[in-house]
Each structure stands twice: as structure tokens, then as C-alpha cells.
Design a protein around this motif. Structure first.
Motif, short mmCIF file in Angstrom:
data_model
loop_
_atom_site.label_atom_id
_atom_site.label_comp_id
_atom_site.label_asym_id
_atom_site.label_seq_id
_atom_site.Cartn_x
_atom_site.Cartn_y
_atom_site.Cartn_z
N ASP A 40 0.84 -1.21 0.00
CA ASP A 40 0.00 0.00 0.00
C ASP A 40 0.87 1.25 0.00
O ASP A 40 0.57 2.23 -0.69
CB ASP A 40 -0.92 0.03 1.22
N LEU A 41 1.93 1.22 0.79
CA LEU A 41 2.85 2.36 0.83
C LEU A 41 3.56 2.53 -0.51
O LEU A 41 3.73 3.66 -0.99
CB LEU A 41 3.88 2.20 1.95
N GLU A 42 3.94 1.42 -1.12
CA GLU A 42 4.57 1.48 -2.46
C GLU A 42 3.65 2.14 -3.47
O GLU A 42 4.07 2.98 -4.26
CB GLU A 42 4.90 0.08 -2.97
N ARG A 43 2.38 1.76 -3.44
CA ARG A 43 1.40 2.35 -4.38
C ARG A 43 1.13 3.82 -4.06
O ARG A 43 0.94 4.63 -4.95
CB ARG A 43 0.09 1.57 -4.36
N ALA A 44 1.10 4.15 -2.77
CA ALA A 44 0.81 5.52 -2.35
C ALA A 44 1.94 6.48 -2.67
O ALA A 44 1.72 7.69 -2.83
CB ALA A 44 0.51 5.55 -0.85
N ILE A 45 3.16 5.95 -2.76
CA ILE A 45 4.34 6.78 -3.03
C ILE A 45 5.05 6.20 -4.24
O ILE A 45 6.12 5.59 -4.13
CB ILE A 45 5.30 6.82 -1.80
N PRO A 46 4.50 6.38 -5.43
CA PRO A 46 5.05 5.70 -6.62
C PRO A 46 6.46 6.13 -7.01
O PRO A 46 7.17 5.36 -7.65
CB PRO A 46 4.04 6.04 -7.72
N ALA A 47 6.90 7.31 -6.59
CA ALA A 47 8.22 7.78 -6.99
C ALA A 47 9.36 7.14 -6.19
O ALA A 47 10.53 7.24 -6.58
CB ALA A 47 8.30 9.30 -6.88
N VAL A 48 9.04 6.48 -5.07
CA VAL A 48 10.09 5.89 -4.23
C VAL A 48 10.40 4.48 -4.73
O VAL A 48 9.51 3.73 -5.10
CB VAL A 48 9.68 5.89 -2.74
N SER A 49 11.69 4.14 -4.71
CA SER A 49 12.08 2.77 -5.07
C SER A 49 11.80 1.85 -3.88
O SER A 49 11.74 2.30 -2.73
CB SER A 49 13.56 2.71 -5.43
N GLN A 50 11.64 0.59 -4.17
CA GLN A 50 11.39 -0.39 -3.11
C GLN A 50 12.53 -0.39 -2.10
O GLN A 50 12.31 -0.41 -0.88
CB GLN A 50 11.22 -1.78 -3.73
N LYS A 51 13.75 -0.34 -2.59
CA LYS A 51 14.93 -0.34 -1.72
C LYS A 51 14.92 0.87 -0.79
O LYS A 51 15.17 0.75 0.41
CB LYS A 51 16.20 -0.33 -2.58
N MET A 52 14.61 2.05 -1.32
CA MET A 52 14.61 3.27 -0.51
C MET A 52 13.46 3.25 0.51
O MET A 52 13.64 3.66 1.65
CB MET A 52 14.51 4.50 -1.41
N LEU A 53 12.31 2.74 0.10
CA LEU A 53 11.18 2.66 1.02
C LEU A 53 11.52 1.73 2.19
O LEU A 53 11.28 2.07 3.35
CB LEU A 53 9.92 2.17 0.29
N ILE A 54 12.11 0.59 1.88
CA ILE A 54 12.53 -0.34 2.94
C ILE A 54 13.53 0.33 3.87
O ILE A 54 13.41 0.25 5.10
CB ILE A 54 13.14 -1.63 2.33
N GLN A 55 14.50 1.02 3.30
CA GLN A 55 15.54 1.68 4.09
C GLN A 55 14.94 2.74 5.01
O GLN A 55 15.27 2.80 6.20
CB GLN A 55 16.56 2.30 3.13
N GLN A 56 14.08 3.58 4.47
CA GLN A 56 13.48 4.65 5.27
C GLN A 56 12.59 4.07 6.38
O GLN A 56 12.65 4.54 7.52
CB GLN A 56 12.65 5.59 4.38
N LEU A 57 11.81 3.04 6.06
CA LEU A 57 10.96 2.41 7.07
C LEU A 57 11.80 1.76 8.17
O LEU A 57 11.46 1.87 9.35
CB LEU A 57 10.04 1.37 6.42
N ARG A 58 12.89 1.12 7.80
CA ARG A 58 13.77 0.50 8.82
C ARG A 58 14.38 1.53 9.74
O ARG A 58 14.47 1.31 10.95
CB ARG A 58 14.86 -0.32 8.14
N GLN A 59 14.81 2.66 9.16
CA GLN A 59 15.37 3.74 10.00
C GLN A 59 14.31 4.28 10.96
O GLN A 59 14.58 4.48 12.14
CB GLN A 59 15.91 4.88 9.13
N MET A 60 13.11 4.49 10.43
CA MET A 60 12.04 5.01 11.27
C MET A 60 11.63 4.00 12.35
O MET A 60 11.29 4.39 13.46
CB MET A 60 10.84 5.40 10.40
N GLU A 61 11.71 2.73 12.02
CA GLU A 61 11.42 1.69 13.01
C GLU A 61 12.50 1.68 14.09
O GLU A 61 12.18 1.64 15.29
CB GLU A 61 11.35 0.32 12.32
N SER A 62 13.75 1.75 13.70
CA SER A 62 14.83 1.73 14.70
C SER A 62 14.82 3.00 15.56
O SER A 62 15.25 2.97 16.71
CB SER A 62 16.19 1.52 14.05
#
Length: 115
Positions: A40-62
Motif C-alpha cells: 500500500d505504501l509502495e502504491r501511495a508513493i510511486p516515486a520511491v524505489s522499493q529499496k529506498m522505502l525499505i531503508q526509510q521504514l527500517r530507519q524510522m522503526e529503529s
């Protein structure tokens, strides 16, 4: 009690938690108790790459802003939501947005008369 220096350092550290091209966009998608799947986040933010979305989410989680919920099923299901601390950012970001909008209004009104 904060001194000017410790206040400035505290704000700097808070802003560093939000550094990243997509972190604020992710936050705004998750505000209000939204629970979104990764897809859902991937679809909501189409300009972000999967790798970058994962990275940003992991940072925000940590950093304790986002909570990752893993449902052990087939196919795997991973959801994201804000922690209470992450949700507490909403009023601060809303105030910042209001502050920025006032600047735009002032700029649109033209220069202030000089004394």
C-alpha cells in the motif's frame, strides 16, 4: 530547563530523525492511526524505489517512530503503523505546516512597508 544551546541541539536531533527524502511522506500516510501494508505504501508513493522505502521504514522503526507488524502467513504480510511517539509528531508537523503557509501568505502579500 533548557538553555539556548541545549534547545538548539534538541531540535537538531529531532530534525535528524526526520531527515530522508521519503520519511515525511511516509509519516503523513500513516498519521491518524493508519495501518498500511508495504505494498500500500509502495502504491501511495510511486516515486520511491522499493529499496529506498525499505531503508526509510527500517530507519524510522529503529528510531521508534514506526512499528512493523509481521503476520506469519503465506504469502507474507507486513504492515506498518506509527508508534504513539510517532503519532505525537502530528501536532508539531501541523504547526510547522501552518508556519510555512503563513510565510507564503506574507510573500504573496508583497514586501512589508519600511519605516
Amino acid at each position: 530547563m533548557f538553555t539556548r544551546e541545549t534547545a538548539a541541539e534538541g531540535v537538531e536531533q529531532a530534525l535528524k530523525l526526520l531527515e530522508g527524502r521519503w520519511k515525511l511522506v511516509i509519516l503523513f500516510h500513516l498519521f491518524g492511526g493508519q495501518i498500511l501494508r508495504f505494498s500500500d505504501l509502495e502504491r501511495a508513493i510511486p516515486a520511491v524505489s522499493q529499496k529506498m522505502l525499505i531503508q526509510q521504514l527500517r530507519q524510522m522503526e529503529s528510531d521508534g517512530i514506526v512499528r512493523r507488524i509481521v503476520h506469519h502467513q503465506v504469502p507474507p504480510k507486513v504492515e506498518y503503523c506509527l508508534t504513539d511517539w510517532g503519532q505525537a509528531l502530528c501536532p508539531a508537523l501541523d504547526a510547522l505546516l501552518t508556519w510555512a503557509a503563513r510565510r507564503e501568505e506574507m510573500t504573496a502579500a508583497g514586501p512589508a512597508p519600511s519605516a
